[in-house]
Design a protein around this motif. Structure first.
Motif, PDB file in Angstrom:
ATOM      1  N   GLU A 169       0.802  -1.238   0.000  1.00 31.14           N
ATOM      2  CA  GLU A 169       0.000   0.000   0.000  1.00 31.14           C
ATOM      3  C   GLU A 169       0.832   1.284   0.000  1.00 31.14           C
ATOM      4  O   GLU A 169       0.348   2.342  -0.389  1.00 31.14           O
ATOM      5  CB  GLU A 169      -0.991   0.022   1.177  1.00 31.14           C
ATOM      6  N   LEU A 170       2.111   1.166   0.409  1.00 35.81           N
ATOM      7  CA  LEU A 170       2.978   2.353   0.422  1.00 35.81           C
ATOM      8  C   LEU A 170       3.081   2.990  -0.962  1.00 35.81           C
ATOM      9  O   LEU A 170       3.315   4.187  -1.088  1.00 35.81           O
ATOM     10  CB  LEU A 170       4.392   1.974   0.898  1.00 35.81           C
ATOM     11  N   CYS A 187      -1.407   3.128  -9.370  1.00 37.51           N
ATOM     12  CA  CYS A 187      -2.683   3.553  -9.965  1.00 37.51           C
ATOM     13  C   CYS A 187      -2.405   4.453 -11.164  1.00 37.51           C
ATOM     14  O   CYS A 187      -3.016   4.319 -12.215  1.00 37.51           O
ATOM     15  CB  CYS A 187      -3.536   4.301  -8.941  1.00 37.51           C
ATOM     16  N   GLU A 188      -1.448   5.354 -10.996  1.00 39.51           N
ATOM     17  CA  GLU A 188      -1.111   6.252 -12.108  1.00 39.51           C
ATOM     18  C   GLU A 188      -0.535   5.453 -13.291  1.00 39.51           C
ATOM     19  O   GLU A 188      -0.870   5.715 -14.442  1.00 39.51           O
ATOM     20  CB  GLU A 188      -0.104   7.318 -11.660  1.00 39.51           C
ATOM     21  N   ALA A 189       0.317   4.473 -12.964  1.00 36.13           N
ATOM     22  CA  ALA A 189       0.923   3.652 -14.030  1.00 36.13           C
ATOM     23  C   ALA A 189      -0.160   2.964 -14.856  1.00 36.13           C
ATOM     24  O   ALA A 189      -0.098   2.923 -16.084  1.00 36.13           O
ATOM     25  CB  ALA A 189       1.862   2.618 -13.412  1.00 36.13           C
ATOM     26  N   LEU A 228      -5.025  -3.162  -4.646  1.00 34.47           N
ATOM     27  CA  LEU A 228      -4.575  -1.776  -4.428  1.00 34.47           C
ATOM     28  C   LEU A 228      -3.595  -1.301  -5.501  1.00 34.47           C
ATOM     29  O   LEU A 228      -3.576  -0.134  -5.860  1.00 34.47           O
ATOM     30  CB  LEU A 228      -3.904  -1.634  -3.053  1.00 34.47           C
ATOM     31  N   LEU A 229      -2.754  -2.229  -5.979  1.00 35.17           N
ATOM     32  CA  LEU A 229      -1.726  -1.816  -6.952  1.00 35.17           C
ATOM     33  C   LEU A 229      -2.077  -2.196  -8.394  1.00 35.17           C
ATOM     34  O   LEU A 229      -1.304  -1.971  -9.306  1.00 35.17           O
ATOM     35  CB  LEU A 229      -0.365  -2.430  -6.590  1.00 35.17           C
ATOM     36  N   ASN A 230      -3.234  -2.831  -8.585  1.00 31.76           N
ATOM     37  CA  ASN A 230      -3.688  -3.234  -9.934  1.00 31.76           C
ATOM     38  C   ASN A 230      -2.786  -4.276 -10.598  1.00 31.76           C
ATOM     39  O   ASN A 230      -2.668  -4.295 -11.828  1.00 31.76           O
ATOM     40  CB  ASN A 230      -3.779  -2.023 -10.860  1.00 31.76           C
ATOM     41  N   ALA A 231      -2.133  -5.108  -9.790  1.00 30.60           N
ATOM     42  CA  ALA A 231      -1.242  -6.119 -10.393  1.00 30.60           C
ATOM     43  C   ALA A 231      -2.047  -7.068 -11.278  1.00 30.60           C
ATOM     44  O   ALA A 231      -3.077  -7.592 -10.873  1.00 30.60           O
ATOM     45  CB  ALA A 231      -0.518  -6.897  -9.303  1.00 30.60           C
ATOM     46  N   GLU A 232      -1.532  -7.270 -12.506  1.00 24.00           N
ATOM     47  CA  GLU A 232      -2.161  -8.231 -13.421  1.00 24.00           C
ATOM     48  C   GLU A 232      -1.499  -9.594 -13.291  1.00 24.00           C
ATOM     49  O   GLU A 232      -2.042 -10.612 -13.687  1.00 24.00           O
ATOM     50  CB  GLU A 232      -1.987  -7.762 -14.868  1.00 24.00           C
ATOM     51  N   ARG A 233      -0.254  -9.576 -12.776  1.00 21.03           N
ATOM     52  CA  ARG A 233       0.474 -10.820 -12.506  1.00 21.03           C
ATOM     53  C   ARG A 233       1.165 -10.645 -11.159  1.00 21.03           C
ATOM     54  O   ARG A 233       1.459  -9.526 -10.744  1.00 21.03           O
ATOM     55  CB  ARG A 233       1.558 -11.085 -13.569  1.00 21.03           C
ATOM     56  N   ILE A 234       1.452 -11.780 -10.526  1.00 22.18           N
ATOM     57  CA  ILE A 234       2.150 -11.745  -9.244  1.00 22.18           C
ATOM     58  C   ILE A 234       3.488 -12.470  -9.375  1.00 22.18           C
ATOM     59  O   ILE A 234       3.544 -13.599  -9.880  1.00 22.18           O
ATOM     60  CB  ILE A 234       1.279 -12.417  -8.144  1.00 22.18           C
ATOM     61  N   GLY A 235       4.535 -11.812  -8.915  1.00 21.17           N
ATOM     62  CA  GLY A 235       5.849 -12.453  -8.858  1.00 21.17           C
ATOM     63  C   GLY A 235       5.894 -13.366  -7.653  1.00 21.17           C
ATOM     64  O   GLY A 235       5.690 -12.902  -6.536  1.00 21.17           O
ATOM     65  N   HIS A 236       6.086 -14.638  -7.897  1.00 19.95           N
ATOM     66  CA  HIS A 236       6.174 -15.691  -6.870  1.00 19.95           C
ATOM     67  C   HIS A 236       4.801 -16.138  -6.346  1.00 19.95           C
ATOM     68  O   HIS A 236       4.290 -17.160  -6.764  1.00 19.95           O
ATOM     69  CB  HIS A 236       7.098 -15.285  -5.710  1.00 19.95           C
TER      70      HIS A 236
END
Ligand SMILES: [Zn+2]
Length: 338
Positions: free
Chosen positions: A182-183, A189-191, A217-225
Motif C-alpha cells: 500500500e505504500l 494507480c497512475e501507471a 490496491l496496486l492493480n497487479a495483473e500478474r504476481i511475482g512468486h
C-alpha cells in the motif's frame, strides 16, 4: 518425442528475469579488469562464488546482496548493451522466444547515466539480441519497496516515456517483509492509467495478504512468486477466480529458503487447483539455473506429465505482455509440438 525433448523444443517465455541477477561472471571479471573496477578478487572461481548461491542463504535480504557485484559494472551504456545482449543469447539457447527483462534503472545511474539512458541502453541490447538470436524482448521497470514514494515516482515518469518503445510494465521488488504494497498505491494507480502493465513481487516472503493487496490496491495483473498463497485457501481461490498468473521461480525460492525442498513447492498444487502458473528463472546467475533445468525439475520431482508441462508453457505465453500477434505465433508453434 519424450518429455525432455519436448521441453527443449517448446517455444518458451521468460516473464520473471532480473537483468542484474543474470550477468555472466566472466563478463563482470572482464569488464572490471578492462575498466579498473575494484573487485574483491580477480579469480573467476571466486567471482562465481560471490555471484552465485552455492547452498542456500539465510533469507531474501542476504540473497539480494548477490547483486552488488554485477551492479558495479552496469554503469555505462556500452556495458549495459553487452550484458542485455548476452542475457538474450543465454536464454535463446534454452529456446526462449520471448523474454521480459526487469531491473531498477535507478541502480545504474551511479556514474552519470540518466535513467532514460539506462533504458535506452537496454533497448539497444534488445535490438542487437533480436538481430542476432531472433528473440523478442520487452522491458519491465522495477520500483524498489524500500525507496521513497518520490524516488519511485521519478522512476515511473521515466518509464512512461518509453511506453510503446520497449517498456511494457512496471514492477515492485525488494524487501517485502518491511514494506507492504500500500505504500506505493498512488504510483501504481497512475501507471495503470498511463497504460503500463503491472506485475508485483508478492507473497514471496511470508505475507499472503500482500498478494490480494497487490492485485486490489496496486492493480497487479500478474504476481511475482505468490508462494505464500498456499497458506490461505481463500487466496488460492481468489487467484483462480480472477485468473491472475503467478510468475513462479522454484530454484530462487529454494535459495532463499522460502521452500525447503523442491517437492514442497506449491507449483503443482496450484496447477491442479486451476491457478495460472508460469515458470521462470528469476536470476539465472545468482540461482545458478536455466529455464530448461527448472522445467526438468518439474518432471523429476513432481512426475509432471507432458500435458501439465504444456499447460505451464502455454500459461507463460498467454500471461506475457507481448502483442496479440506475437502470442498467437508462439501458441501456434507450441500447438504444432502437441
Ligand atoms: Zn524477482
Amino acid at each position: 518425442m519424450n518429455i525432455k525433448e519436448f521441453i527443449k523444443k517448446a517455444p518458451k517465455t521468460e516473464l520473471h528475469c532480473h537483468l542484474d541477477g543474470s550477468v555472466r561472471p566472466e563478463t563482470v571479471l572482464e569488464i572490471a579488469k578492462m575498466e579498473g573496477v575494484t573487485l574483491p578478487s580477480y579469480d573467476l572461481k571466486k567471482i562465481e562464488e560471490l555471484m552465485k548461491i552455492k547452498t542456500s542463504v539465510k533469507d531474501l535480504r542476504e540473497y539480494l546482496k548477490k547483486f552488488a557485484l554485477p551492479q558495479k559494472v552496469m554503469q555505462s551504456r556500452e556495458n549495459i548493451v553487452r550484458i542485455t545482449k548476452e542475457l538474450l543469447e543465454d536464454v535463446s539457447k534454452e529456446n526462449v522466444k520471448y523474454i521480459e527483462i526487469r531491473y531498477a534503472p535507478i541502480y545504474h545511474t551511479e556514474q552519470g547515466l540518466t535513467m532514460e539512458e539506462v533504458i535506452e541502453a537496454v533497448n539497444e541490447g534488445i535490438r542487437v539480441g533480436y538481430q542476432e538470436f531472433g528473440i523478442i524482448a520487452n522491458q519491465i521497470i522495477t520500483c524498489m519497496r524500500h525507496m521513497s514514494v518520490e524516488e519511485n515516482y521519478s522512476v515511473l515518469k521515466v518509464a512512461e516515456k518509453f511506453i510503446g518503445k520497449g517498456v511494457v510494465a512496471i514492477d515492485l521488488a525488494g524487501n517485502e517483509a518491511d514494506f507492504p504494497p500500500e505504500l506505493h498505491k498512488e504510483i501504481f494507480c497512475e501507471a495503470k492509467g498511463k497504460g503500463l502493465h503491472i506485475t508485483v513481487h508478492a507473497g514471496e516472503t511470508g505475507e499472503e495478504e500482500n498478494i490480494i493487496k497487490s492485485i486490489e490496491l496496486l492493480n497487479a495483473e500478474r504476481i511475482g512468486h505468490g508462494v505464500c498463497a498456499i497458506n490461505d485457501e481463500n487466496v488460492v481461490s481468489y487467484l483462480v477466480k480472477e485468473q491472475i498468473p503467478l510468475e513462479m521461480c522454484i530454484k530462487s525460492n529454494l535459495d532463499t529458503k522460502i521452500v525447503n525442498e523442491f517437492r514442497d513447492h506449491p507449483i503443482k498444487y496450484y496447477l491442479n487447483k486451476g491457478v495460472k502458473v508460469t515458470l521462470n528463472i528469476d536470476n539465472g546467475t545468482v540461482s545458478n539455473t536455466t529455464l530448461n533445468q527448472e522445467y526438468f525439475g518439474l518432471i523429476e520431482n513432481f512426475n509432471m506429465s507432458k500435458e501439465e508441462v504444456f499447460e505451464i508453457i502455454k500459461n507463460g505465453i498467454e500471461a506475457s505482455f507481448a502483442t496479440k500477434e506475437q502470442k498467437e505465433r508462439l501458441l501456434n508453434e507450441l500447438n504444432s509440438l502437441k
